[in-house]
Write an enzyme that holds these catalytic residues in place. Structure first.
Site, short mmCIF file in Angstrom:
data_model
loop_
_atom_site.label_atom_id
_atom_site.label_comp_id
_atom_site.label_asym_id
_atom_site.label_seq_id
_atom_site.Cartn_x
_atom_site.Cartn_y
_atom_site.Cartn_z
N SER A 50 119.09 -49.13 -27.57
CA SER A 50 117.83 -48.62 -27.06
C SER A 50 116.91 -48.27 -28.23
O SER A 50 116.97 -48.93 -29.28
CB SER A 50 118.12 -47.43 -26.15
OG SER A 50 116.95 -46.97 -25.56
N THR A 84 113.99 -54.94 -40.17
CA THR A 84 114.33 -56.24 -39.56
C THR A 84 113.04 -56.98 -39.24
O THR A 84 111.94 -56.45 -39.41
CB THR A 84 115.11 -56.03 -38.25
OG1 THR A 84 114.22 -55.38 -37.32
CG2 THR A 84 116.36 -55.21 -38.43
N LYS A 112 112.67 -49.93 -22.65
CA LYS A 112 113.76 -49.15 -23.25
C LYS A 112 114.06 -47.90 -22.41
O LYS A 112 115.21 -47.47 -22.33
CB LYS A 112 113.43 -48.79 -24.70
CG LYS A 112 113.41 -50.00 -25.64
CD LYS A 112 114.77 -50.70 -25.75
CE LYS A 112 114.77 -51.80 -26.81
NZ LYS A 112 116.05 -52.51 -26.92
N TYR A 127 107.45 -52.39 -24.19
CA TYR A 127 108.68 -52.03 -24.92
C TYR A 127 109.16 -50.63 -24.53
O TYR A 127 110.34 -50.42 -24.25
CB TYR A 127 108.40 -52.11 -26.42
CG TYR A 127 109.61 -51.90 -27.31
CD1 TYR A 127 110.56 -52.90 -27.50
CD2 TYR A 127 109.80 -50.69 -27.98
CE1 TYR A 127 111.65 -52.71 -28.33
CE2 TYR A 127 110.89 -50.50 -28.82
CZ TYR A 127 111.82 -51.51 -28.99
OH TYR A 127 112.90 -51.32 -29.81
N1 LIG Z 1 114.16 -52.62 -35.96
C1 LIG Z 1 113.93 -51.41 -35.49
O1 LIG Z 1 113.28 -50.56 -36.15
C2 LIG Z 1 114.48 -51.02 -34.15
C3 LIG Z 1 114.31 -49.69 -33.73
C4 LIG Z 1 114.80 -49.29 -32.50
C5 LIG Z 1 115.46 -50.21 -31.70
N2 LIG Z 1 115.63 -51.49 -32.12
C6 LIG Z 1 116.34 -52.42 -31.22
O2 LIG Z 1 117.37 -53.07 -31.92
C7 LIG Z 1 117.64 -54.34 -31.31
C8 LIG Z 1 117.70 -55.41 -32.40
O3 LIG Z 1 116.43 -55.51 -33.00
P1 LIG Z 1 116.20 -55.96 -34.51
O4 LIG Z 1 115.38 -54.93 -35.13
O5 LIG Z 1 117.48 -56.38 -35.13
O6 LIG Z 1 115.22 -57.21 -34.24
P2 LIG Z 1 115.22 -58.72 -34.72
O7 LIG Z 1 115.59 -58.83 -36.15
O8 LIG Z 1 113.92 -59.25 -34.26
O9 LIG Z 1 116.42 -59.36 -33.89
C9 LIG Z 1 116.31 -59.56 -32.50
C10 LIG Z 1 117.50 -60.41 -32.06
O10 LIG Z 1 117.39 -60.62 -30.64
C11 LIG Z 1 117.50 -62.02 -30.40
N3 LIG Z 1 116.74 -62.36 -29.20
C12 LIG Z 1 115.43 -62.12 -28.95
N4 LIG Z 1 115.09 -62.63 -27.76
C13 LIG Z 1 116.22 -63.19 -27.24
C14 LIG Z 1 116.50 -63.90 -26.05
N5 LIG Z 1 115.58 -64.13 -25.12
N6 LIG Z 1 117.77 -64.33 -25.84
C15 LIG Z 1 118.73 -64.11 -26.78
N7 LIG Z 1 118.52 -63.45 -27.93
C16 LIG Z 1 117.27 -63.01 -28.16
C17 LIG Z 1 116.98 -62.69 -31.67
O11 LIG Z 1 117.56 -63.98 -31.85
P3 LIG Z 1 116.87 -65.38 -31.48
O12 LIG Z 1 115.43 -65.29 -31.86
O13 LIG Z 1 117.68 -66.34 -32.29
O14 LIG Z 1 117.10 -65.56 -30.02
C18 LIG Z 1 117.55 -61.76 -32.73
O15 LIG Z 1 118.89 -62.09 -33.01
C19 LIG Z 1 116.54 -54.56 -30.28
O16 LIG Z 1 117.01 -54.26 -28.99
C20 LIG Z 1 115.48 -53.55 -30.70
O17 LIG Z 1 114.68 -53.15 -29.62
C21 LIG Z 1 115.15 -51.92 -33.33
#
Ligand SMILES: NC(=O)c1ccc[n+]([C@@H]2O[C@H](COP(=O)([O-])OP(=O)(O)OC[C@H]3O[C@@H](n4cnc5c(N)ncnc54)[C@H](OP(=O)(O)O)[C@@H]3O)[C@@H](O)[C@H]2O)c1
Length: 261
Positions: A138, A185, A156, A152
């Site tokens: 989340s 990321t 969440k 978003y």
């Molecule tokens: N980064 C932050 O600061 C942060 C903070 C709070 C929460 N989060 C949460 O952490 C999680 C991971 O985010 P991240 O920061 O690692 O982002 P990221 O680097 O953009 O990675 C997102 C991942 O989700 C996959 N994805 C996106 N759409 C998809 C779909 N329709 N089907 C299958 N896979 C899909 C992408 O792969 P493909 O494009 O290859 O499909 C990628 O592997 C998310 O739920 C995000 O909301 C992140």
């Protein structure tokens, strides 16, 4: 002891990939799921080259057939499912409610909420057999409102409620939602690229500043905590929304991270 099997969505990069690598280091069989087929296979191969057990299953979390297929492939390959990490997520659209594209909102909610629901439903029969866990990745944005992030924040918030409903309906499964902090990321890069147009200046500048001041977390830190939660989250955390860095989570990480040596 039989190795546990974990499906990690969004495992092609970022937090999901970090969690997959750590879970494999901790001895789990890992199933990597995301849309980028080639990248996914490369990462699964790198885990296998390091002595781990990994399977890449390309697919789109917003498609019900793909959610069912990753469960079927996992059972055919590893014979069991012990945990799901519902991590795949998207931030877009970054736009105020008054202007945002309805199609972009639909895709956001499909990916961030309905995807985890469809995958969990498909995996439940196997999770029940093993008293399994579902870790829902989340965000702080589930509990406070960020202007321009309507889809978003809404998604969440809904994911946290999904986590709670899962906990009261499924007594054989432990559901934990986790807040990973602000992580370096691609998602943060998208916020810096698109935020200027869709967010108020002060809200946007906060994210630019976090990067400029070196405050973004490396994905390995919260990713490691997410892997430990998938393998070891205690039963009495069922239904909770935890922060990756809160003391009880870090205590669990310290307890099990030593197993890697
Ligand atoms: N980064 C932050 O600061 C942060 C903070 C709070 C929460 N989060 C949460 O952490 C999680 C991971 O985010 P991240 O920061 O690692 O982002 P990221 O680097 O953009 O990675 C997102 C991942 O989700 C996959 N994805 C996106 N759409 C998809 C779909 N329709 N089907 C299958 N896979 C899909 C992408 O792969 P493909 O494009 O290859 O499909 C990628 O592997 C998310 O739920 C995000 O909301 C992140």
């Amino acid at each position: 002891m039989t190795a546990k099997t974990i499906i990690i969505t969004g495992a092609s990069r970022g937090l999901g990939l970090a969690a997959a690598r750590d879970a494999a280091d901790l001895g789990a069989n890992v199933v990597l799921f995301a849309r980028s087929a080639e990248k996914l296979e490369q990462e699964a191969q790198a885990i296998r080259d390091g002595g781990g057990k990994a399977l890449a299953v390309p697919g789109d979390i917003s498609q019900e057939a793909d959610c069912r297929r990753v469960v079927e492939r996992t059972i055919a390959h590893f014979g069991r499912i012990d945990a799901l990490i519902n991590n795949a997520g998207v931030i877009e659209p970054i736009a105020p409610l008054a202007e945002a594209s309805i199609d972009a909102w639909r895709q956001n909610l499909l990916t961030n909420v309905l995807g985890p629901m469809m995958l969990t439903q498909a995996a439940l029969p196997y999770l029940r057999q093993n008293r399994g866990r579902v870790i829902n990745v989340s965000s702080g944005a589930s509990t406070y409102a960020i202007p321009g992030w309507g889809a978003y924040c809404t998604a969440k918030g809904a994911l946290n409620q999904f986590n709670r409903v899962l906990s009261v309906e499924e007594e054989m499964v432990t559901a934990v939602a986790v807040r990973p902090g602000v992580v370096d990321t691609d998602m943060q890069a998208i916020i810096r690229q698109m935020g200027a147009a869709g967010m108020p200046e002060s809200a946007y500048q906060r994210f630019v500043r976090l990067r400029d001041e070196g405050e973004l977390l490396p994905p390995e830190a919260p990713g490691g905590a997410i892997a430990v939660l998938a393998l070891f989250a205690p039963r009495d955390w069922d239904g909770e929304f935890v922060a990756w860095d809160e003391e009880r989570v870090q205590e669990l990480v310290r307890k099990y991270a030593t197993r890697r040596d």
